[in-house]
Design a protein around this motif. Structure first.
Motif, short mmCIF file in Angstrom:
data_model
loop_
_atom_site.label_atom_id
_atom_site.label_comp_id
_atom_site.label_asym_id
_atom_site.label_seq_id
_atom_site.Cartn_x
_atom_site.Cartn_y
_atom_site.Cartn_z
N GLY A 1 -27.89 11.87 -33.05
CA GLY A 1 -29.02 12.63 -33.55
C GLY A 1 -29.45 13.82 -32.71
O GLY A 1 -30.38 14.53 -33.08
N TRP A 2 -28.79 14.04 -31.57
CA TRP A 2 -29.16 15.17 -30.73
C TRP A 2 -28.56 16.44 -31.28
O TRP A 2 -27.44 16.47 -31.76
N LYS A 3 -29.34 17.50 -31.22
CA LYS A 3 -28.94 18.83 -31.68
C LYS A 3 -29.01 19.78 -30.49
O LYS A 3 -29.62 19.47 -29.47
N HIS B 1 -29.15 29.86 -22.74
CA HIS B 1 -29.00 28.51 -22.19
C HIS B 1 -29.13 27.48 -23.30
O HIS B 1 -29.96 27.63 -24.20
N PRO B 2 -28.34 26.40 -23.23
CA PRO B 2 -28.44 25.36 -24.25
C PRO B 2 -29.72 24.55 -24.10
O PRO B 2 -30.12 24.20 -22.99
N VAL B 3 -30.36 24.28 -25.22
CA VAL B 3 -31.59 23.48 -25.26
C VAL B 3 -31.39 22.40 -26.32
O VAL B 3 -31.05 22.69 -27.46
N SER B 4 -31.60 21.14 -25.92
CA SER B 4 -31.38 20.02 -26.84
C SER B 4 -32.68 19.56 -27.46
O SER B 4 -33.76 19.77 -26.91
N PHE B 5 -32.54 18.92 -28.62
CA PHE B 5 -33.70 18.32 -29.27
C PHE B 5 -33.21 17.22 -30.21
O PHE B 5 -32.05 17.17 -30.60
#
Length: 138
Positions: free
Chosen positions: A71-73, A80-84
């Motif tokens: 479920g992580w995006k 920079h990569p940012v997850s949610f």
């Protein structure tokens, strides 16, 4: 208004509309968007630090795929990569670090606006940037 001035006004409006649509289709930070129709942005580093081996890259790819299945995006913010994750508060350092490793290692990620990664592959453009930077350093 004469017929000629109406045609000119219509032509100007058409060109302006075309420019707005062109810019609204979106670009990645690197200006590379080969999949404009599907809104998938192709992200790669403009300053890669190494070229990852296939084995090292596969570890990071597996981490990303596993966490994406959970479920992580991932989105890009200021390069920079940012997850949610809609089901969990906070961010996931593992997916962000894996994405950063791939960017630094001359890989590119194709990410849609929902944060889903569709493709992870070596980036020829990033490799060229890396090699050009190596020549400048010596």
């Amino acid at each position: 208004m004469t017929r000629k001035s109406r045609i000119q006004a219509l032509l100007i409006a058409f060109v302006a509309f075309g420019i707005i649509i062109y810019w609204a289709t979106g670009y990645s930070a690197n200006g590379d968007n080969e999949n404009k129709k599907s809104s998938v942005l192709n992200w790669y580093s403009s300053s890669p630090t190494n070229i990852l081996s296939k084995e090292d890259a596969q570890v990071d790819i597996n981490n990303i795929r596993t966490l994406q299945d959970a479920g992580w995006k991932l989105l890009m913010q200021d390069g920079h990569p940012v997850s949610f994750n809609k089901d969990v508060n906070g961010r996931n350092e593992i997916i962000e670090k894996s994405a950063q490793n791939l960017f630094n290692g001359c890989y590119e990620l194709h990410i849609n606006p929902k944060g889903e990664i569709s493709v992870i592959k070596p980036s020829n453009k990033a490799k060229k940037i890396f090699k050009d930077n190596q020549e400048v350093d010596y």
